[in-house]
Design a protein around this motif. Structure first.
Motif, PDB file in Angstrom:
ATOM      1  N   GLU A   1       0.817  -1.224   0.000  1.00 39.84           N
ATOM      2  CA  GLU A   1       0.000   0.000   0.000  1.00 39.84           C
ATOM      3  C   GLU A   1       0.847   1.268   0.000  1.00 39.84           C
ATOM      4  O   GLU A   1       0.338   2.351  -0.280  1.00 39.84           O
TER       5      GLU A   1
ATOM      6  N   VAL B   1       2.883   4.386  -0.745  1.00 41.66           N
ATOM      7  CA  VAL B   1       3.028   5.170  -1.969  1.00 41.66           C
ATOM      8  C   VAL B   1       4.379   5.883  -2.027  1.00 41.66           C
ATOM      9  O   VAL B   1       4.781   6.355  -3.078  1.00 41.66           O
TER      10      VAL B   1
ATOM     11  N   THR C   1      -3.332   7.786   2.484  1.00 40.65           N
ATOM     12  CA  THR C   1      -2.278   6.912   1.957  1.00 40.65           C
ATOM     13  C   THR C   1      -1.466   6.304   3.098  1.00 40.65           C
ATOM     14  O   THR C   1      -1.603   6.691   4.254  1.00 40.65           O
TER      15      THR C   1
END
Ligand code: C2O
Length: 566
Positions: free
Chosen positions: A375, A377, A417
């Motif tokens: 996940e 970023v 995020t």
């Protein structure tokens, strides 16, 4: 004389309910006023009462630690924090600090932070949002003393404590700290853990030194007074205090108890164990439940870290069980030196066996999101580095990637995020790293290779320049990160946390989550993957080491690392 151990009973702090009950039984937002009061507190039977700064709904009810605030998941708690402190501090504070000068004469600057709380940054207790008595002086980020805690986070253990720039250390030592829990009966009651005030307790631990007359003692003379009159790195007290009493005792029945243990010390680590072979079963770490219970014989708790444990006294072989700590101070200390074991408190166990209706289920909260490194970023490298100017003994400067606290923000994550943070510790100390707003999972920790070479490069002082300003990339970071020995992350620390002990000469890989831990709050706020408020409003959030260094600007270590805004 020495204070006798185990003569005071472990108190429970007063409880403030962080929610209201409307007619018909519906829960509504709670409205509290919590003051910071100049008052007296009795730490031990044989010690005269101590002058403290304490949180309380009123001066008469103020305690050290402060009242436990019990909030209900999903129901906001609004707290108006009020400062009733006198112009002079009860502990020595460094008048060379900017905050001290600004507040000078009008009172003691304070601001309360809810540690582990997911709240808008205007309610986060930014270190520059401080205010003095009657708001006679306020910091540049002060907007209002009325804070709102949405409590739209998973149930767990938080705490509130002072967070004022340059004064956090002395304000917390003076007594400005307390426990806060978010409870969610719908998901917690089915677990069957020990519950109710008698069997589910806060255990707030810290160390202090006292004068004979009961006054708190803090050495006001620096390690090297020629350089700075007050500078010294850490505070360690010889007396261990639990829930405001020195080495207390607690009478327990032969059954399970739950202890929500907080290390509220400025710098002391506790490595806790129980005498007589009793074990801990961890059910939570910092503010979040673990997926599964983890049994341990003992564990290390850094300043500001929390352990939520079950202890079953049915297995006690004796009627006295001591909770003790054998962590050296400072931690980790000299490898060759054996730490003294110090008592923390004593449990007096009833002899009569009894039926225990509580249990510890095999799984606790299996549906919480699992960490998934894919996940992420962004990968950030964050090097902690301490710099002391060559040829001087001046106070240490602390840098993150060569930047000081006052430098512009460098970590600007996007809401919704996750990021990978490689936290590189080039100092000789263990740094309990704390991140506001976010939670993280520690994926791994490894030794750095050729750390001296790495440090020398970071120092960059060969040129006689500012020093400590080289960044990790320029210093060929990858060579030092690759292939180092792996250190095990203890099983009870592999869940979602907000504090991690970053060992010296290691790199810790954290998956940091800048979105609510519970996906359903996205729907509640109408935003996808977002927090239930505007994270961009206000002064932003900080991350920092939670060891409070003594004196000198802007080196309150607990604020000295860089800050980030979402
Ligand atoms: Cu425990 Cu910035 O806080």
């Amino acid at each position: 004389g020495r204070l006798e151990k185990f003569v005071d009973e472990l108190p429970d702090m007063p409880v403030l309910r962080g929610y209201g009950v409307a007619e018909g039984g519906n829960l509504v937002a709670g409205e509290l006023t919590v003051g910071m009061h100049d008052t007296m507190w009795k730490f031990h039977r044989d010690l005269p009462a101590t002058r403290v700064f304490a949180y309380g709904a009123s001066k008469e009810t103020a305690t050290v630690p402060g009242p436990t605030i019990v909030a209900m998941k999903g129901v906001p708690t609004r707290v108006t924090w009020t400062n009733h402190l006198p112009p002079r501090h009860i502990l020595p504070w460094d008048r060379s600090l900017a905050t001290a000068r600004l507040g000078n004469g009008t009172g003691v600057p304070t601001v309360a932070h809810l540690h582990g709380g997911v709240q808008q940054s205007t309610s986060d207790g930014h270190s520059m949002a401080w205010f003095t008595s009657g708001f006679a002086a306020t910091g540049p980020h002060f907007s209002s003393p009325a804070y709102e805690y949405p409590n739209q986070q998973l149930p767990g253990n938080l705490w509130y404590h002072d967070h004022a720039m340059g004064l956090t250390r002395v304000n917390i030592l003076a007594g400005l700290l307390g426990a806060y829990r978010v409870v969610d009966p719908a998901t917690e009651a089915p677990l069957g853990l020990p519950s109710g005030a008698e069997f589910d307790r806060d255990l707030v631990l810290f160390d202090r030194d006292f004068m004979r007359d009961g006054a708190l003692f803090m050495n006001a003379t620096g390690n090297n007074p020629d350089v700075h009159p007050q500078w010294q790195p850490e505070y360690f007290g010889a007396v261990v205090v639990a829930n405001g009493k020195a080495w207390p005792f607690l009478r327990v029945r032969r059954r399970r108890y739950r202890f929500r243990i907080l290390n509220a010390s400025n710098a002391r680590f506790f490595r806790l164990s129980l005498s007589g072979g009793l074990r801990f079963v961890h059910v939570g770490s910092d503010s979040v439940y673990l997926a599964r219970p983890v049994p341990t014989e003992g564990f290390l708790l850094a300043p500001s870290e929390m352990a939520d444990v079950i202890v079953d006294f049915a297995g006690a072989k004796h009627d006295a069980v001591t909770l003790r700590s054998d962590a050296p101070a400072p931690y980790p200390g000299d490898p060759g030196e054996k730490a003294d074991t110090v008592a923390v408190m004593k449990f007096v166990v009833a002899s009569k066996p009894e039926h225990d209706p509580s249990t510890v289920p095999a799984t606790l909260m299996p549906r919480y999101p699992k960490p998934d490194a894919r996940e992420a970023v962004v990968t950030r490298h964050i090097a902690m580095y301490e710099y002391t100017k060559n040829g001087t003994d001046e106070p240490t400067h602390l840098y993150l990637n060569g930047a000081a606290y006052t430098d512009p923000v460098t970590e600007t994550p996007r809401e919704g995020t996750s990021e990978l943070w490689e936290v590189i510790n080039l100092t000789d100390d263990n740094h309990p790293l704390h991140v506001h707003l976010a939670v993280f999972t520690v994926l791994k920790q490894r030794s750095l290779r050729r750390v001296d070479e790495f440090r020398d490069c970071m120092r960059g002082s060969a040129s006689g320049g500012a020093g400590g300003r080289n960044d990790a990339v320029a210093c060929g970071m990858q060579r030092h990160l690759a292939g180092g020995r792996r250190h095990v992350v203890p099983r009870q620390e592999r869940g979602w946390k907000n504090v991690f002990k970053v060992r010296p000469s290691t790199v810790a890989t954290l998956l940091v989550r800048f979105k609510p831990l519970e996906e359903s709050s996205a729907t509640a706020s109408g935003k996808s993957g977002g927090f239930p408020f505007d994270v961009t409003a206000g002064p932003g959030y900080v991350y920092h080491c939670h060891v409070s260094i003594k004196q000198r600007k802007p080196l309150l270590k607990s604020q000295a690392w860089s800050s980030f805004t979402c």
